[in-house]
Design a protein around this motif. Structure first.
Motif, PDB file in Angstrom:
ATOM      1  N   ILE A   1     -65.063 -20.539  40.642  1.00 33.52           N
ATOM      2  CA  ILE A   1     -64.408 -21.669  41.053  1.00 33.52           C
ATOM      3  C   ILE A   1     -65.541 -22.640  41.730  1.00 33.52           C
ATOM      4  N   ILE A   2     -65.277 -23.927  41.117  1.00 33.24           N
ATOM      5  CA  ILE A   2     -66.343 -25.132  41.809  1.00 33.24           C
ATOM      6  C   ILE A   2     -65.239 -25.760  42.962  1.00 33.24           C
ATOM      7  N   GLY A   3     -65.811 -25.608  44.362  1.00 29.73           N
ATOM      8  CA  GLY A   3     -65.259 -26.271  45.418  1.00 29.73           C
ATOM      9  C   GLY A   3     -66.227 -27.333  45.556  1.00 29.73           C
ATOM     10  N   GLY A   4     -65.531 -28.753  45.381  1.00 27.29           N
ATOM     11  CA  GLY A   4     -66.197 -29.873  45.413  1.00 27.29           C
ATOM     12  C   GLY A   4     -65.482 -30.960  45.763  1.00 27.29           C
ATOM     13  N   ARG A   5     -65.942 -32.098  46.744  1.00 26.63           N
ATOM     14  CA  ARG A   5     -65.507 -33.291  46.879  1.00 26.63           C
ATOM     15  C   ARG A   5     -64.932 -34.261  45.927  1.00 26.63           C
TER      16      ARG A   5
ATOM     17  N   LEU B   1     -62.431 -29.720  47.733  1.00 26.73           N
ATOM     18  CA  LEU B   1     -63.136 -29.034  48.964  1.00 26.73           C
ATOM     19  C   LEU B   1     -63.857 -30.081  49.431  1.00 26.73           C
ATOM     20  N   ASP B   2     -63.547 -30.448  50.657  1.00 26.98           N
ATOM     21  CA  ASP B   2     -64.473 -31.532  51.214  1.00 26.98           C
ATOM     22  C   ASP B   2     -64.773 -31.067  52.557  1.00 26.98           C
ATOM     23  N   LEU B   3     -66.150 -30.544  52.748  1.00 27.91           N
ATOM     24  CA  LEU B   3     -66.764 -29.804  53.751  1.00 27.91           C
ATOM     25  C   LEU B   3     -66.709 -30.561  55.140  1.00 27.91           C
ATOM     26  N   ALA B   4     -66.768 -31.936  54.810  1.00 27.27           N
ATOM     27  CA  ALA B   4     -66.780 -32.806  56.090  1.00 27.27           C
ATOM     28  C   ALA B   4     -65.345 -32.868  56.778  1.00 27.27           C
ATOM     29  N   SER B   5     -64.367 -32.032  56.395  1.00 24.23           N
ATOM     30  CA  SER B   5     -62.870 -32.091  56.732  1.00 24.23           C
ATOM     31  C   SER B   5     -62.546 -30.487  57.038  1.00 24.23           C
ATOM     32  N   LEU B   6     -62.313 -30.027  58.303  1.00 29.07           N
ATOM     33  CA  LEU B   6     -62.150 -28.638  58.379  1.00 29.07           C
ATOM     34  C   LEU B   6     -60.605 -28.399  57.904  1.00 29.07           C
ATOM     35  N   GLN B   7     -59.936 -29.292  57.928  1.00 30.09           N
ATOM     36  CA  GLN B   7     -58.569 -29.377  57.349  1.00 30.09           C
ATOM     37  C   GLN B   7     -58.585 -28.936  55.813  1.00 30.09           C
ATOM     38  N   SER B   8     -59.523 -29.734  55.260  1.00 26.37           N
ATOM     39  CA  SER B   8     -59.726 -29.488  53.677  1.00 26.37           C
ATOM     40  C   SER B   8     -60.209 -27.899  53.339  1.00 26.37           C
ATOM     41  N   VAL B   9     -61.296 -27.556  54.335  1.00 21.37           N
ATOM     42  CA  VAL B   9     -61.710 -26.336  54.173  1.00 21.37           C
ATOM     43  C   VAL B   9     -60.678 -25.152  54.288  1.00 21.37           C
ATOM     44  N   ARG B  10     -59.797 -25.544  55.380  1.00 23.74           N
ATOM     45  CA  ARG B  10     -58.721 -24.466  55.419  1.00 23.74           C
ATOM     46  C   ARG B  10     -57.559 -24.596  54.309  1.00 23.74           C
ATOM     47  N   GLN B  11     -57.359 -25.562  53.850  1.00 24.77           N
ATOM     48  CA  GLN B  11     -56.349 -25.809  52.704  1.00 24.77           C
ATOM     49  C   GLN B  11     -56.994 -25.155  51.324  1.00 24.77           C
ATOM     50  N   PHE B  12     -58.231 -25.350  51.282  1.00 23.85           N
ATOM     51  CA  PHE B  12     -59.060 -24.597  50.125  1.00 23.85           C
ATOM     52  C   PHE B  12     -58.766 -23.311  50.075  1.00 23.85           C
ATOM     53  N   VAL B  13     -59.290 -22.634  51.438  1.00 24.08           N
ATOM     54  CA  VAL B  13     -59.076 -21.041  51.551  1.00 24.08           C
ATOM     55  C   VAL B  13     -57.625 -20.700  51.060  1.00 24.08           C
ATOM     56  N   GLN B  14     -56.737 -21.302  52.050  1.00 23.76           N
ATOM     57  CA  GLN B  14     -55.170 -20.764  51.832  1.00 23.76           C
ATOM     58  C   GLN B  14     -54.692 -21.056  50.135  1.00 23.76           C
TER      59      GLN B  14
ATOM     60  N   TRP C   1     -66.198 -17.772  57.140  1.00 22.03           N
ATOM     61  CA  TRP C   1     -65.443 -16.863  58.114  1.00 22.03           C
ATOM     62  C   TRP C   1     -64.066 -16.810  57.501  1.00 22.03           C
ATOM     63  N   LEU C   2     -63.388 -17.713  57.084  1.00 24.18           N
ATOM     64  CA  LEU C   2     -62.060 -17.745  56.672  1.00 24.18           C
ATOM     65  C   LEU C   2     -62.021 -16.755  55.228  1.00 24.18           C
ATOM     66  N   LEU C   3     -63.014 -16.539  54.495  1.00 27.97           N
ATOM     67  CA  LEU C   3     -63.125 -15.619  53.267  1.00 27.97           C
ATOM     68  C   LEU C   3     -63.716 -14.351  53.597  1.00 27.97           C
ATOM     69  N   LEU C   4     -64.069 -14.054  54.775  1.00 26.33           N
ATOM     70  CA  LEU C   4     -64.767 -12.735  55.056  1.00 26.33           C
ATOM     71  C   LEU C   4     -63.962 -11.617  54.658  1.00 26.33           C
ATOM     72  N   ASP C   5     -62.558 -11.455  55.076  1.00 29.34           N
ATOM     73  CA  ASP C   5     -61.899 -10.430  54.646  1.00 29.34           C
ATOM     74  C   ASP C   5     -61.722 -10.113  53.311  1.00 29.34           C
ATOM     75  N   THR C   6     -61.499 -11.177  52.475  1.00 29.31           N
ATOM     76  CA  THR C   6     -61.480 -11.163  50.908  1.00 29.31           C
ATOM     77  C   THR C   6     -62.844 -10.511  50.444  1.00 29.31           C
ATOM     78  N   LEU C   7     -63.867 -11.032  50.895  1.00 25.83           N
ATOM     79  CA  LEU C   7     -65.101 -10.598  50.404  1.00 25.83           C
ATOM     80  C   LEU C   7     -65.413  -9.169  50.820  1.00 25.83           C
ATOM     81  N   LYS C   8     -65.122  -8.783  52.086  1.00 26.08           N
ATOM     82  CA  LYS C   8     -65.205  -7.108  52.515  1.00 26.08           C
ATOM     83  C   LYS C   8     -64.428  -6.472  51.488  1.00 26.08           C
ATOM     84  N   ASP C   9     -63.121  -6.706  51.276  1.00 22.77           N
ATOM     85  CA  ASP C   9     -62.139  -5.969  50.663  1.00 22.77           C
ATOM     86  C   ASP C   9     -62.739  -6.013  49.036  1.00 22.77           C
TER      87      ASP C   9
END
Length: 325
Positions: A70-74, A100-113, A159-167
């Motif tokens: 999955i490519i995450g990009g602006r 995925l826009d890393l300059a926007s914390l909302q965009s990061v959260r939406q990407f992870v969701q 941080w938001l993906l850590l649980d998935t990475l661990k599992d």
């Protein structure tokens, strides 16, 4: 006058001298040749900034080995074009693009969701996207651009993906976080009382600071994962000086980064991607062996990784800035 020289001129001189040193080392040592990697069927990877440059080469190689990437990009147009090119080359490729826009914390959260709603595993996270020497400015959330995009955006994403990475990891087949850093971290400073470089701003210094922060985060994360016994490792990678658009703000007498000279002296994106891919996929870096700082296919020692107190202070400051505590 002296203060202005120290704040603005010295960072420029130091960064260009370091760049010259890195370039000379590259020319004499030659590029790292990626060994044959095993098939990655069944694995899922996220690569930020995978629409071009080093990120694109990482995505292309992973897809060729059977990974679902999955490519995450602006830039949506750029990302979708990358997907089309890869699928044309490899008919069975599993590649997709998500905004995925890393300059926007909302965009990061939406990407992870959006990712988590699909209930997919995640075996590799490559934090590759970044900015370099951009004019002074702020992200959507008010952070200095280098610090916000290169470091904080990726901190939150990880941080938001850590649980998935661990599992998704397991003994003998750890999940991996690979942070694409830079030798410029050697010139960086961690200013916890001024993370946004409000005092005497320098784009050259800000870039170095962000890359140091990224390295400290990577090292501290790996230690935390080890102490917790999780099947997940974290490392940082220096791809060297690579002929990509990242250098478009770099000043040189002959516009080196935009010229044929750059193509002659810099590494190609595929060569720059080699150590990133090695860190992400090589069986030789399984488990605890996967941590550290890597350059040209080799683990290197770097002073900041030996300062656990600074790592922890930066970690705690980042959690506070991102309202994660």
């Amino acid at each position: 006058m002296l203060s202005a020289i120290r704040s603005y001129v010295l960072p420029i001189i130091r960064l260009y001298l370091l760049g010259l040193k890195v370039l000379l080392v590259q020319l004499f040592s030659g590029p790292f040749r990626l060994p044959v990697m095993p098939r990655q069927d069944g694995k899922v990877a996220i690569v930020t900034g995978g629409g071009r440059g080093i990120g694109y080469e990482v995505v292309r190689h992973m897809a060729r080995l059977g990974a679902h990437v999955i490519i995450g990009g602006r830039d949506e147009q750029e990302g979708l074009a990358a997907v089309r090119r890869i699928c044309e080359d490899y008919k069975e490729a599993k590649v997709e693009f998500t905004k995925l826009d890393l300059a926007s914390l909302q965009s990061v959260r939406q990407f992870v969701q959006s990712f988590k709603e699909r209930d997919l595993p995640l075996h590799v996270l490559v934090n590759n996207a970044g900015v370099m020497l951009v004019p002074e400015g702020r992200t959507e959330d008010g952070f200095e651009q280098h610090f916000g995009v290169n470091y904080l955006g990726h901190f939150l994403l990880t941080w938001l993906l850590l649980d998935t990475l661990k599992d998704s990891g397991k003994c003998g087949r750890f999940s991996r976080v690979v942070n694409v850093s830079s030798s410029a971290h050697r010139l960086g400073e961690i200013r916890l009382n001024d993370p946004n470089s409000c005092h005497c701003y320098s784009a050259h210094a800000a870039y170095c600071h962000s890359k140091l922060a990224q390295l400290l985060f990577s090292s501290h994360l790996h230690q935390e994962l080890q102490h917790g016994g999780y099947p997940l490792s974290s490392c940082a990678v220096d791809p060297g000086m690579v002929d990509t658009a990242l250098y478009r703000h770099l000043w040189t007498p002959l516009c080196l980064a935009q010229s044929a000279i750059a193509r002659l002296l810099f590494r190609t994106p595929a060569e720059g991607a080699a150590t990133v891919l090695y860190a992400a996929l090589s069986p030789a870096l399984e488990g605890e062996r996967g941590g550290g700082y890597w350059a040209n296919g080799r683990r290197e020692m770097t002073t900041p990784t030996f300062d656990p107190q600074l790592q922890r202070r930066l970690w705690e400051t980042s959690l506070r800035l991102l309202d994660l505590q």
